[in-house]
Design a protein around this motif. Structure first.
Motif, PDB file in Angstrom:
ATOM      1  N   VAL A   7       0.993  -1.195  -0.015  1.00  8.22           N
ATOM      2  CA  VAL A   7       0.028   0.057  -0.098  1.00  8.22           C
ATOM      3  C   VAL A   7       0.890   1.216  -0.034  1.00  8.22           C
ATOM      4  O   VAL A   7       1.556   1.347   1.102  1.00  8.22           O
ATOM      5  CB  VAL A   7      -1.051   0.108   1.378  1.00  8.22           C
ATOM      6  CG1 VAL A   7      -1.980   1.243   1.334  1.00  8.22           C
ATOM      7  CG2 VAL A   7      -1.640  -1.005   1.425  1.00  8.22           C
ATOM      8  N   GLY A  42      -4.003   5.959   3.257  1.00 10.21           N
ATOM      9  CA  GLY A  42      -3.083   4.735   2.753  1.00 10.21           C
ATOM     10  C   GLY A  42      -2.884   3.998   4.210  1.00 10.21           C
ATOM     11  O   GLY A  42      -3.131   2.623   4.056  1.00 10.21           O
ATOM     12  N   GLN A  45      -6.067   1.743   4.849  1.00  6.53           N
ATOM     13  CA  GLN A  45      -6.159   0.508   3.883  1.00  6.53           C
ATOM     14  C   GLN A  45      -5.242  -0.577   4.179  1.00  6.53           C
ATOM     15  O   GLN A  45      -5.517  -1.672   4.221  1.00  6.53           O
ATOM     16  CB  GLN A  45      -6.401   1.169   2.431  1.00  6.53           C
ATOM     17  CG  GLN A  45      -7.535   1.883   2.381  1.00  6.53           C
ATOM     18  CD  GLN A  45      -7.256   2.463   0.796  1.00  6.53           C
ATOM     19  OE1 GLN A  45      -6.635   2.404  -0.023  1.00  6.53           O
ATOM     20  NE2 GLN A  45      -8.251   3.572   0.563  1.00  6.53           N
ATOM     21  N   ALA A  46      -4.127  -0.075   4.598  1.00  6.93           N
ATOM     22  CA  ALA A  46      -3.175  -1.221   5.002  1.00  6.93           C
ATOM     23  C   ALA A  46      -3.557  -1.742   6.211  1.00  6.93           C
ATOM     24  O   ALA A  46      -3.376  -3.300   6.300  1.00  6.93           O
ATOM     25  CB  ALA A  46      -1.778  -0.577   5.166  1.00  6.93           C
ATOM     26  N   CYS A  49      -6.583  -4.234   5.471  1.00  8.73           N
ATOM     27  CA  CYS A  49      -6.103  -5.310   4.696  1.00  8.73           C
ATOM     28  C   CYS A  49      -5.182  -6.402   5.336  1.00  8.73           C
ATOM     29  O   CYS A  49      -5.438  -7.557   5.336  1.00  8.73           O
ATOM     30  CB  CYS A  49      -5.230  -4.723   3.366  1.00  8.73           C
ATOM     31  SG  CYS A  49      -4.803  -6.021   2.186  1.00  8.73           S
ATOM     32  N   VAL A  56       1.056  -7.601   4.293  1.00  7.17           N
ATOM     33  CA  VAL A  56       1.048  -6.151   3.822  1.00  7.17           C
ATOM     34  C   VAL A  56       2.394  -5.310   4.094  1.00  7.17           C
ATOM     35  O   VAL A  56       2.829  -5.588   5.268  1.00  7.17           O
ATOM     36  CB  VAL A  56      -0.325  -5.322   4.297  1.00  7.17           C
ATOM     37  CG1 VAL A  56      -0.346  -4.006   3.803  1.00  7.17           C
ATOM     38  CG2 VAL A  56      -1.503  -6.102   4.081  1.00  7.17           C
ATOM     39  N   VAL A 136      -1.681  -0.870  -3.907  1.00  5.84           N
ATOM     40  CA  VAL A 136      -2.673  -0.134  -3.641  1.00  5.84           C
ATOM     41  C   VAL A 136      -2.609   1.252  -3.460  1.00  5.84           C
ATOM     42  O   VAL A 136      -1.593   1.663  -2.728  1.00  5.84           O
ATOM     43  CB  VAL A 136      -3.548  -0.594  -2.282  1.00  5.84           C
ATOM     44  CG1 VAL A 136      -4.969   0.018  -1.957  1.00  5.84           C
ATOM     45  CG2 VAL A 136      -4.021  -2.190  -2.358  1.00  5.84           C
ATOM     46  N   ASP A 253     -12.439   2.780   3.436  1.00  8.02           N
ATOM     47  CA  ASP A 253     -10.936   2.212   3.696  1.00  8.02           C
ATOM     48  C   ASP A 253     -11.170   0.785   4.175  1.00  8.02           C
ATOM     49  O   ASP A 253     -10.467  -0.025   3.581  1.00  8.02           O
ATOM     50  CB  ASP A 253     -10.205   3.002   4.655  1.00  8.02           C
ATOM     51  CG  ASP A 253      -9.967   4.592   4.300  1.00  8.02           C
ATOM     52  OD1 ASP A 253      -9.914   4.653   2.877  1.00  8.02           O
ATOM     53  OD2 ASP A 253      -9.788   5.260   4.994  1.00  8.02           O
ATOM     54  N   GLY A 257      -9.637  -2.467   1.812  1.00  8.45           N
ATOM     55  CA  GLY A 257      -8.761  -3.507   2.654  1.00  8.45           C
ATOM     56  C   GLY A 257      -9.211  -4.746   2.640  1.00  8.45           C
ATOM     57  O   GLY A 257      -8.416  -5.865   2.001  1.00  8.45           O
TER      58      GLY A 257
END
Length: 294
Positions: A7, A42, A45-46, A49, A56, A136, A253, A257
């Motif tokens: 990401v 960022g 979302q990391a 995920c 990640v 991403v 987000d 993810g």
């Protein structure tokens, strides 16, 4: 550990204040509780995920300050690789101020070091980008950096998932590197789709953007659900799940993810959208503790 997802994006410290409503122009409004929490599209979302089960790596930058310390510590606590997060001497970490109401929110972002990312940083990220399957991206860092990183991962056969938020004009170079475009209803309208007001119009917008940009597209429509097309004659919609919404802040987000984690595990786009839609519904209906981050 070799991460399957990288990401590249913003890292902010979010300061959130709860209030009964949003203030009007020129008004000083008395709020309620406040807290600070690691954020930025960022980072968010990391984390989503990683919590969904993917390995990640985070790519970006923080300042050499207390916010930077907290942001890195949070990523490490979520077992996210941080070797690609630069500490920039003399720079300030990004931050945002968020006013959150029972059913809405508004935010002001100060990007700081996030806006100073350069293509030269790709050298430090080359090992990560050469070993990950999915990159991403979002629109909270310079597009030139997004394009350069996307070109590297596409060259080796990887996929690029672009969450075009906040919405901004696309360059041809960015479009050429995008495998899957993910936007919400507002962003879809800003990019040329007709107003998205329900699941049917979400699908119409999805189809229009797919034809316009020539890539797979996902359009989320909040409580109505999501629509998707993989640009290979496969498409569909997923209805929203009925839940009691506590807060929608961060739902997008969370969706990204889980979507990416499913894609990394081998799921088809439609399967991934369905699971991401369900997990976003769980997220918006789950209480979050109002606590001050260290």
């Amino acid at each position: 550990m070799s991460e399957s997802v990288a990401v590249l994006g913003s890292l902010h410290m979010d300061v959130l204040v709860s209030a009964a409503r949003l203030p009007t122009l020129g008004e000083t409004l008395i709020g309620n509780d406040w807290y600070q929490t690691p954020g930025g599209k960022g980072l968010n979302q990391a984390v989503a995920c990683a919590r969904a089960g993917a390995a990640v790596a985070m790519l970006g930058a923080v300042g050499n300050d207390a916010f930077g310390d907290a942001l890195l510590a949070h990523l490490e606590s979520q077992t996210i690789g941080v070797n690609g997060v630069a500490r920039v001497p003399g720079a300030r970490s990004g931050m945002s101020i968020v006013v959150r109401t029972p059913d809405d929110y508004a935010a002001v972002v100060s990007s700081q070091v996030n806006a100073s990312l350069t293509e030269e940083m790709l050298l430090a990220w080359s090992n990560t980008l050469s070993s990950t399957d999915i990159l991403v991206l979002q629109n909270e860092i310079p597009e030139t950096v997004n394009v350069a990183a996307a070109a590297l991962i596409r060259k080796r056969g990887g996929r690029v998932v672009l969450n075009a938020a906040p919405a901004r004009a696309f360059s041809e170079a960015m479009l050429a590197q995008t495998s899957i475009l993910v936007v919400n209803a507002v962003e879809a309208g800003m990019m040329g789709a007709d107003p998205v007001e329900d699941l049917s119009s979400a699908w119409n917008g999805c189809r229009k953007l797919g034809e316009q940009f020539g890539c797979a597209v996902v359009v989320t429509a909040g409580p109505h659900g999501a629509a998707w097309t993989d640009h290979m004659a496969d498409y569909g919609t997923v209805a929203g799940e009925r839940v009691d919404v506590i807060s929608s802040h961060g739902a997008g987000d969370t969706f990204i993810g889980h979507l990416v984690a499913q894609l990394a595990s081998g799921a088809q786009l439609g399967q991934a959208v369905a699971i991401a839609n369900r997990q976003a519904a769980v997220f918006v209906s789950t209480p979050r503790t109002m606590a001050v981050a260290a």
